[in-house]
Scaffold this motif. Structure first.
Motif, mmCIF file in Angstrom:
data_model
loop_
_atom_site.group_PDB
_atom_site.id
_atom_site.type_symbol
_atom_site.label_atom_id
_atom_site.label_comp_id
_atom_site.label_asym_id
_atom_site.label_seq_id
_atom_site.Cartn_x
_atom_site.Cartn_y
_atom_site.Cartn_z
ATOM 1 N N GLY A 11 -2.808 1.102 -32.402
ATOM 2 C CA GLY A 11 -3.995 1.884 -32.745
ATOM 3 C C GLY A 11 -4.041 3.235 -32.049
ATOM 4 O O GLY A 11 -5.043 3.940 -32.124
ATOM 5 N N LEU A 12 -2.946 3.607 -31.364
ATOM 6 C CA LEU A 12 -2.922 4.952 -30.754
ATOM 7 C C LEU A 12 -3.042 5.991 -31.868
ATOM 8 O O LEU A 12 -3.736 6.992 -31.751
ATOM 9 N N ASP A 27 1.840 0.227 -22.772
ATOM 10 C CA ASP A 27 0.805 1.278 -22.608
ATOM 11 C C ASP A 27 -0.554 0.739 -23.038
ATOM 12 O O ASP A 27 -1.560 0.951 -22.362
ATOM 13 N N PHE A 28 -0.575 0.083 -24.178
ATOM 14 C CA PHE A 28 -1.830 -0.456 -24.742
ATOM 15 C C PHE A 28 -2.474 -1.400 -23.734
ATOM 16 O O PHE A 28 -3.672 -1.338 -23.444
ATOM 17 N N PHE A 29 -1.610 -2.242 -23.166
ATOM 18 C CA PHE A 29 -2.122 -3.213 -22.213
ATOM 19 C C PHE A 29 -2.659 -2.515 -20.959
ATOM 20 O O PHE A 29 -3.793 -2.759 -20.538
ATOM 21 N N ASP A 33 -6.061 11.744 -33.503
ATOM 22 C CA ASP A 33 -5.875 10.375 -32.993
ATOM 23 C C ASP A 33 -5.487 10.378 -31.517
ATOM 24 O O ASP A 33 -5.975 9.564 -30.739
ATOM 25 N N TRP A 34 -4.574 11.302 -31.140
ATOM 26 C CA TRP A 34 -4.140 11.362 -29.737
ATOM 27 C C TRP A 34 -5.332 11.684 -28.836
ATOM 28 O O TRP A 34 -5.531 11.049 -27.810
ATOM 29 N N VAL A 35 -6.128 12.681 -29.247
ATOM 30 C CA VAL A 35 -7.278 13.099 -28.426
ATOM 31 C C VAL A 35 -8.295 11.958 -28.354
ATOM 32 O O VAL A 35 -8.793 11.608 -27.280
ATOM 33 N N LYS A 36 -8.573 11.349 -29.510
ATOM 34 C CA LYS A 36 -9.556 10.262 -29.589
ATOM 35 C C LYS A 36 -9.152 9.093 -28.659
ATOM 36 O O LYS A 36 -9.975 8.596 -27.905
ATOM 37 N N SER A 37 -7.877 8.717 -28.712
ATOM 38 C CA SER A 37 -7.419 7.594 -27.887
ATOM 39 C C SER A 37 -7.481 7.947 -26.410
ATOM 40 O O SER A 37 -7.801 7.096 -25.582
ATOM 41 N N LYS A 38 -7.185 9.199 -26.086
ATOM 42 C CA LYS A 38 -7.214 9.621 -24.678
ATOM 43 C C LYS A 38 -8.662 9.574 -24.156
ATOM 44 O O LYS A 38 -8.917 9.099 -23.055
ATOM 45 N N PHE A 67 -11.539 8.075 -25.647
ATOM 46 C CA PHE A 67 -12.342 6.851 -25.822
ATOM 47 C C PHE A 67 -11.536 5.558 -25.763
ATOM 48 O O PHE A 67 -12.092 4.479 -25.897
ATOM 49 N N GLY A 68 -10.216 5.660 -25.629
ATOM 50 C CA GLY A 68 -9.375 4.461 -25.638
ATOM 51 C C GLY A 68 -9.050 4.050 -27.072
ATOM 52 O O GLY A 68 -9.657 4.541 -28.020
#
Ligand code: FAD
Ligand code: NAI
Length: 506
Positions: free
Chosen positions: A88-89, A226-228, A492-497, A499-500
């Motif tokens: 989901g990254l 990484d996800f973990f 997506d990269w910014v969002k994951s950074k 908010f996870g």
């Protein structure tokens, strides 16, 4: 004064960047009108919408042919970022580009059929196609005749006939595979967190096994860890010390196609990331909860092991698709080829006249990579554009030669024109064979580190680490198919950074 300009430079660069993106968006939304195909022109059928076929379609002057594209997938998939979709990254739609959008931007209309080619008859020059989608109409099977055919159907996952692989493992080749893995990771985690779960079962469920230490297996293992570390551990601390990733590889090391220095760097980074690497270990059988393997010991002996797992991802490379196998069986010149359609230096399928092959289904002496497939597609587009131009020029030369007798007064002028066309013809006909230019190999290895074996002037530059990771990200961002894809991936990269990753299980 100089300082004032220096201050303005970033502003100007940003404005230029915005204008560039704006132009990209405008172009995508406003394609020009398309001309209808000319029925007197040759029918060029292209199988597949992957790297090879789409690179061909991108550069092909479609007004010279009646182009028909057949593929069960109505989009192009940017595979290098597929491992990031498993956690989901990156959201899967960010790396898909609809084929309809791509074809709508061509000068002449191109037909697309969402269907699978089930067989090719080189004698009758027809492709048999089958609608394999969920919704079927009155007609689900038909034949499509061709004058010229390009086979770009890629490859399927190799299982080597190992029992249990098809039934119990997840592959990582298509969008559906990445979605399945994403769902299964969270299912294992949530089930492990269920009240009263035994310790043994928690360990099994949280043991993620990856089979195959090629770039697919390595990148996936890195993304998973990484996800973990970045999300699951923070959200469900109770299971923090139980999650394990194991990478199993039959050869003595992972990433066999990379340089020795980068193999060592990857293996030591995995150790830091607590990913277990089991090399010289060959998987022999898979059941619904265990994987059975054989370890080759330094003294030559073999040890059998059984590992319980929650998720098992199978990434052991490519195998030939049935439609390609069927075609190979029909061509006597292909009888010694094992890994796909043997092609000559112009990518013509050996033993045929009007069939070309590109990408993972073609055997041209190169590794099955996106880089090779896209260069082959580009080459074929140039070849076909030249062939069409040759035909136009030859026709014009024939017409001019015919009019020489009829218009003796203009003989000098006509002869000059013929000469000019013949000169152009000689230049066009002098087409060089396909030559692959290797730009280098890149792979993500987790914890914001990547490895790169890049061609540098006439040598090779091997590098690994966080800077290489930035290079990896910018290289793949620039290679994304469209401006839309690029914007979505950045988002997506910014969002994951910030908010996870989104851990909800759809
Ligand atoms: P594909 O891109 O696989 O396309 C095949 C097309 O044919 C698809 O549209 C498919 O739907 C269609 N098709 C299938 N069967 C039929 C049929 N019967 N009839 C008609 N159409 C059919 N390479 C790199 O160079 N760099 C990377 O970073 C990289 N990362 C990767 C990551 C992953 C997870 C994977 C799986 C591969 C990666 N690769 C990478 C390899 C690269 O994706 C392949 O080499 C490349 O996709 C091959 O292109 P292709 O056009 O031959 O096949
Ligand atoms: P691969 O063929 O590169 O690697 C598969 C690995 O699985 C091999 O090392 C093999 O020894 C191992 N294996 C096979 N059977 C096994 C078994 N029973 N037990 C244990 N190990 C076993 O396959 P991969 O990684 O899927 O890549 C396919 C192609 O796509 C390659 O050409 C690769 O270069 C390309 N690719 C490139 C990427 C990149 O450049 N970043 C990323 C992903 C793929």
């Amino acid at each position: 004064r100089k300082l004032r300009w220096l201050w303005r430079a970033p502003l100007l660069a940003s404005l230029a960047g915005i204008a560039y993106v704006g132009w990209g968006v405008y172009e995508e939304r406003n394609p020009g009108p398309q001309v209808e195909p000319d029925p007197s022109k040759k029918t060029l059928v292209v199988l597949g919408t992957g790297w090879g076929s789409v690179s061909l379609l991108k550069k092909l002057d479609t007004e010279h042919y009646n182009v028909i594209v057949i593929s069960p997938r109505n989009y192009f998939l940017f595979t290098p970022l597929l491992p990031s979709c498993t956690t989901g990254l990156i959201e899967h739609r960010s790396i898909m580009e609809p084929i309809r959008t791509i074809l709508r931007h061509k000068k002449a209309n191109v037909k697309f059929y969402e269907a699978e080619a089930s067989s090719v008859d080189p004698e009758r020059k027809v492709v048999r196609v089958l609608d394999t989608s969920e919704i079927r109409g009155d007609v689900i099977e038909t034949e499509i005749p061709y004058d010229m055919l390009v086979v770009g159907v890629g490859a399927e996952n190799a299982t080597f006939g190992i029992p249990g692989v098809r039934e119990h493992t997840c592959f990582l080749k298509e969008i559906g595979d990445a979605q399945r893995i994403r769902k299964k990771i969270m299912d294992c985690v949530e089930t492990a967190a269920f009240k009263g779960q035994s310790q043994e079962e928690i360990d099994r469920l949280l043991h993620m096994v990856v089979v195959g230490g090629g770039p697919t297996g390595v990148e996936f293992a890195g993304e998973l860890q990484d996800f973990f570390e970045e999300d699951i551990k923070k959200l469900i601390p109770d299971i923090a010390d139980r999650f394990r990733v194991t990478l199993i590889e039959a050869l003595p090391n992972v990433l066999p196609s990379f340089s020795k220095q980068l193999i060592e760097y990857t293996e030591s980074t995995f150790k830091e990331e607590k990913i277990d690497i089991m090399t010289k270990t060959m998987v022999k059988k898979v059941t619904d909860k265990t994987v059975e393997a054989e370890i080759s010991k330094p003294d030559g002996s073999r040890e059998k092991i059984t590992l319980p797992y929650g998720l098992l991802v199978w990434a052991t490379g490519n195998a030939v698709r049935p439609v390609v196998k069927d075609l190979m069986d029909r061509i006597p010149a292909q009888k010694d080829s094992r890994r796909g359609l043997a092609v000559n230096e112009y990518l013509v399928v050996q033993g045929t006249r009007d069939i070309w092959a590109v990408g993972d289904c073609a055997v041209a002496g190169y590794a099955p990579t996106a880089q090779v497939a896209s260069q082959e597609g580009n080459f074929l587009a140039g070849l076909f554009n030249n062939m069409a131009r040759t035909e136009v020029l030859e026709q014009r030369v024939r017409e001019l030669s015919g009019s020489l007798n009829l218009q003796p007064g203009n003989a000098a002028e006509i002869s000059k024109e013929i000469e000019e066309h013949e000169r152009q013809l000689r230049r066009i006909k002098d087409i060089k064979p396909f030559h692959y230019s290797h730009q280098g190999s890149l792979a993500y290895i987790g914890s914001e580190k990547a490895v790169a074996d890049v061609s540098w002037f006439n040598g090779n530059l091997a590098s690994g680490g966080s800077l290489t990771f930035l290079f990896w990200r910018s290289a793949y961002l620039s290679m994304c198919f469209s401006t839309r894809n690029r914007l979505l991936v950045i988002n997506d990269w910014v969002k994951s950074k910030l908010f996870g990753r989104d851990v909800s299980r759809e």
